[in-house]
Design a protein around this motif. Structure first.
Motif, PDB file in Angstrom:
ATOM      1  N   LEU A   1       0.493  -0.725   0.461  1.00  0.00           N
ATOM      2  CA  LEU A   1       0.040  -0.210  -0.118  1.00  0.00           C
ATOM      3  C   LEU A   1       0.584   1.303   0.066  1.00  0.00           C
ATOM      4  O   LEU A   1       1.740   1.785   1.101  1.00  0.00           O
ATOM      5  N   SER A   2       0.626   2.032  -0.832  1.00  0.00           N
ATOM      6  CA  SER A   2       1.061   3.148  -1.390  1.00  0.00           C
ATOM      7  C   SER A   2       0.222   4.588  -1.294  1.00  0.00           C
ATOM      8  O   SER A   2      -1.115   4.532  -1.700  1.00  0.00           O
ATOM      9  N   VAL A   3       0.373   5.539  -0.994  1.00  0.00           N
ATOM     10  CA  VAL A   3      -0.176   7.355  -0.818  1.00  0.00           C
ATOM     11  C   VAL A   3       0.439   7.859  -2.370  1.00  0.00           C
ATOM     12  O   VAL A   3       2.202   7.795  -2.096  1.00  0.00           O
ATOM     13  N   PHE A   4       0.285   8.768  -2.692  1.00  0.00           N
ATOM     14  CA  PHE A   4       0.604   9.508  -4.154  1.00  0.00           C
ATOM     15  C   PHE A   4       0.156  11.365  -4.006  1.00  0.00           C
ATOM     16  O   PHE A   4      -1.292  11.369  -3.844  1.00  0.00           O
ATOM     17  N   LEU A   5       0.927  12.209  -4.640  1.00  0.00           N
ATOM     18  CA  LEU A   5       0.025  13.173  -4.327  1.00  0.00           C
ATOM     19  C   LEU A   5       0.882  13.835  -5.373  1.00  0.00           C
ATOM     20  O   LEU A   5       1.844  13.742  -5.767  1.00  0.00           O
TER      21      LEU A   5
END
Length: 558
Positions: free
Chosen positions: A523-527
Motif C-alpha cells: 500500500l502506498s499514497v501518492f500526491l
C-alpha cells in the motif's frame, strides 16, 4: 781506507756537538753574551710560490694479481624422506540462492484531482511460469474542468488490453488485443462559451488493435533466428474518417562462416483509408530491408538498403542505400557512430490524431519520403552512473506533414486543424546527460535544437526550434520517493489569416512534482502537482492548457 773515513766523520760530529752546547750555556746566562733587545725589519719583494699538485690518476690499470681456483667437486647423496598423505572429503560448494521477490497478481492505482479529474488503472497478471505469461490492463482518466473564457474542454481516455505469451520448447507464441476510446472537445473559441453544445464540439476516436507473433528462441548466432507477426488495426472517429490497416512482417538473422551477419526485414503493409462522404483511398506498401554486418575490431560496419514499393493510384519504387559505422573508441567507455540512409515513412490518420486531436474536415494522409538522412554522434560512459550522449544530422523530406490551423469559423473564433504536406530540409542536434545512483537518485537532462526549412512557406508551423527536458527522482529512506519532470518548448508559429502572415505562439515551461509514500509493501499514497508553475500557455493555437492542478490517491498490490 774505509776505516779512516769513519773516524773522521765521528770527530766532526763531536766538534759540532760541543759548539752547540757552548751556545746553549751562553744563552741561559743573561750576564754573558746578552745581545739586548733590537728590532729588525726585513724588507723584501714578495715572491709567491705554488706548490706542486699530485693528482690521483684515474686511468684504470689491469689487475696483476694472480688467482688460483682450486678444483672443487660436489656430490649430493639421495635420501628418501617418508611422507604420508591423508585424503579428507571436501564439502560441496553451494551457491546461495537469490531471494526472489514476491510477485502479486494485481496492482491498482486510483486517485482524484482538481478540474474534476478521476483516474484509475488496473493491472492483473499471471505469476512466474516457464510455460505461460499473460495479463490484462485497464485504464481511465477524464476531466470536465473549465478554461476561463473558452469552450468546454472536457476529455476522457479509456482503454483495455489483453495480452499473453506461450513458451514452447524452441519457440514463443505471443498474442494481444486492445481497445481504446478517447473523447475530446473543440474548445478553441472565445465568449460566449455556451454557443456550442457538448455534442457539437465532441470529437471521439475508437481504436481496435489485434496482433500475433511467432518466433524461435535460438541463442546460437550461427543458426537462423526468425520472427513473424501479423497485426490488424481499425481506427475511426465520429466525423467520418475510418482507417483499416493490415501488416504482415517477418525478420531473420544468421551469422555466416566468416563471422559476418546477414539479416533482413520483409513487410507487406495494406491500408484502406476512408474520407468523409464515403471517399476511399487504398494505399499499400511492400518493403524489404536487407543488412550485412561485419566487424573489424573495434569497428563494426553494416551495409544494406531500404527498398519500398508504394502502390496508390500509381506504383512508385523507392531504393535507399544504407550504411552505418560503429567504432568503440574506448571499450566500455566511449563509442562513435555514423549512418547514412533513407526510407519511406508510413503516414496514418491514427498517428496524426494521436498527436493533434483537434483536426476537422476531410484530412488527407500521405506517406513521407525521407530521401536522405545523414546522422552521427557518440556516447560516453563517464563512470558506472554517468552517461553522456551527443548526436546530430540533416534530412531531406518530401511530403513532410505540418499541422495547419484553419480559418476561424465566423462569427465565432472556433479553430480546427488540418494537415499540409511540404518539402522540408531539416537539421538537428540532440544532447543528453543522465545520472543514476541505483534506486536512490537519478537525473537526466535532454536538449534538442531542430531547424526546419519547408518549401513554399516562410515558417515551420507548430514546430519549435528548441526543446529542453529535465526529469529526476530521489528516495528518502525506504518510504518516500520524490519525482519531478520539467519541459521547456520554444516559440511556435500559426497562420494569421487576417494579414496573410503568421502569428506567434509563445513558448512555455511546464513542471510537475510527485510524492509517493510507501506505507507498506502493498500500500502506498501518492500526491501529484501538475503545471507546478501555473504557466498560462497553449500547445496549439487558441487551445490554452489547464493551469495548476493537484491529484492524490492510493496504489495497492494484491
Amino acid at each position: 781506507m774505509n776505516k779512516m773515513s769513519i773516524k773522521y766523520r765521528n770527530a766532526s760530529a763531536l766538534l759540532f756537538a760541543l759548539i752547540c752546547l757552548q751556545m746553549s750555556v751562553f744563552g741561559q746566562d743573561g750576564k754573558q753574551g746578552n745581545l739586548g733587545d733590537e728590532q729588525i725589519n726585513v724588507v723584501k719583494a714578495y715572491q709567491p710560490t705554488l706548490s706542486d699538485a699530485f693528482k690521483i690518476s684515474n686511468i684504470p690499470t689491469g689487475d696483476t694479481a694472480v688467482t688460483f681456483i682450486p678444483p672443487m667437486t660436489y656430490e649430493i647423496e639421495k635420501v628418501n624422506y617418508p611422507t604420508t598423505y591423508t585424503i579428507s572429503p571436501i564439502k560441496a560448494v553451494r551457491i546461495k540462492d537469490e531471494n526472489l521477490k514476491e510477485l502479486y497478481r494485481g496492482f491498482i492505482k486510483a486517485g482524484y484531482g482538481t478540474k474534476n479529474t478521476p483516474y484509475a488503472e488496473l493491472f492483473y497478471n499471471s505469476l512466474r511460469s516457464k510455460d505461460f505469461d499473460g495479463g490484462i490492463h485497464l485504464h481511465h482518466i477524464s476531466s470536465t474542468g473549465k478554461v476561463k473564457d473558452y469552450g468546454f474542454p472536457g476529455m476522457s481516455e479509456s482503454g483495455a488490453k489483453l495480452y499473453g505469451s506461450k513458451f514452447l520448447k524452441d519457440h514463443t507464441l505471443k498474442g494481444m488485443v486492445s481497445y481504446d476510446r478517447n473523447v475530446y472537445h473543440y474548445y478553441g473559441y472565445l465568449d460566449p462559451p455556451d454557443q456550442f453544445s457538448k455534442s457539437e464540439t465532441k470529437h471521439s476516436f475508437d481504436d481496435i488493435n489485434l496482433g500475433i507473433s511467432f518466433g524461435n528462441n535460438e541463442t546460437n548466432l550461427k543458426r537462423l533466428r526468425y520472427n513473424t507477426s501479423l497485426e490488424f488495426t481499425s481506427f475511426n472517429d465520429n466525423e467520418g474518417h475510418a482507417e483499416h490497416n493490415f501488416v504482415l512482417s517477418g525478420n531473420f538473422a544468421k551469422q555466416l562462416e566468416n563471422k559476418g551477419e546477414l539479416s533482413g526485414l520483409v513487410e507487406l503493409d495494406f491500408i484502406n483509408y476512408e474520407f468523409p462522404e464515403n471517399e476511399s483511398d487504398p494505399r499499400h506498401v511492400f518493403r524489404a530491408n536487407p543488412r550485412y554486418k561485419f566487424e573489424f575490431e573495434p569497428v563494426m560496419v553494416t551495409v544494406g538498403a531500404n527498398l519500398a514499393v508504394e502502390s496508390n493510384d500509381e506504383t512508385d519504387f523507392h531504393i535507399y542505400p544504407f550504411a552505418r559505422v560503429d567504432y568503440e573508441v574506448v571499450a566500455g567507455t566511449m563509442d562513435f557512430f555514423a549512418e547514412i540512409s533513407g526510407d519511406l515513412n508510413r503516414g496514418t490518420f491514427r498517428d496524426l490524431s494521436r498527436t493533434n486531436p483537434f483536426m476537422g474536415g476531410p484530412v488527407a494522409v500521405l506517406n513521407t519520403d525521407k530521401k536522405f538522412d545523414l546522422s552521427g554522434g557518440f556516447n560516453i560512459k563517464l563512470d558506472r552512473q554517468l552517461l553522456f550522449h551527443l548526436s546530430g544530422g540533416i534530412r531531406s523530406l518530401d511530403d513532410d506533414a505540418f499541422f495547419v490551423n484553419l480559418p476561424e469559423e465566423a462569427p465565432t473564433t472556433l479553430v480546427k486543424y488540418n494537415v499540409g504536406y511540404l518539402k522540408n530540409s531539416q537539421a538537428y542536434i540532440h544532447t543528453e546527460i543522465s545520472y543514476e545512483q541505483y534506486e536512490k537518485a537519478g537525473l537526466s537532462v535532454a536538449a534538442t535544437y531542430q531547424s526546419n526549412s519547408p518549401k513554399d512557406i516562410d515558417k515551420p508551423l507548430f514546430r519549435p526550434n528548441f526543446r529542453l527536458g529535465l526529469k529526476g527522482y530521489y528516495s528518502i529512506g525506504e518510504k518516500i520517493r520524490v519525482t519531478s519532470e520539467w519541459a521547456f518548448s520554444g516559440q511556435q508559429y500559426a497562420i494569421n489569416y487576417d494579414n496573410d502572415g503568421f502569428r506567434s505562439v509563445s513558448g512555455y515551461v511546464d513542471g510537475s512534482l510527485g510524492i509517493d509514500y510507501l506505507y507498506s509493501k502493498v500500500l502506498s499514497v501518492f500526491l501529484n502537482f501538475n503545471n507546478f508553475t501555473a504557466s498560462d500557455y497553449s500547445r496549439w493555437y487558441n487551445y490554452p492548457s489547464y493551469r495548476f492542478m493537484v491529484m492524490g490517491g492510493l496504489s495497492y498490490s494484491f
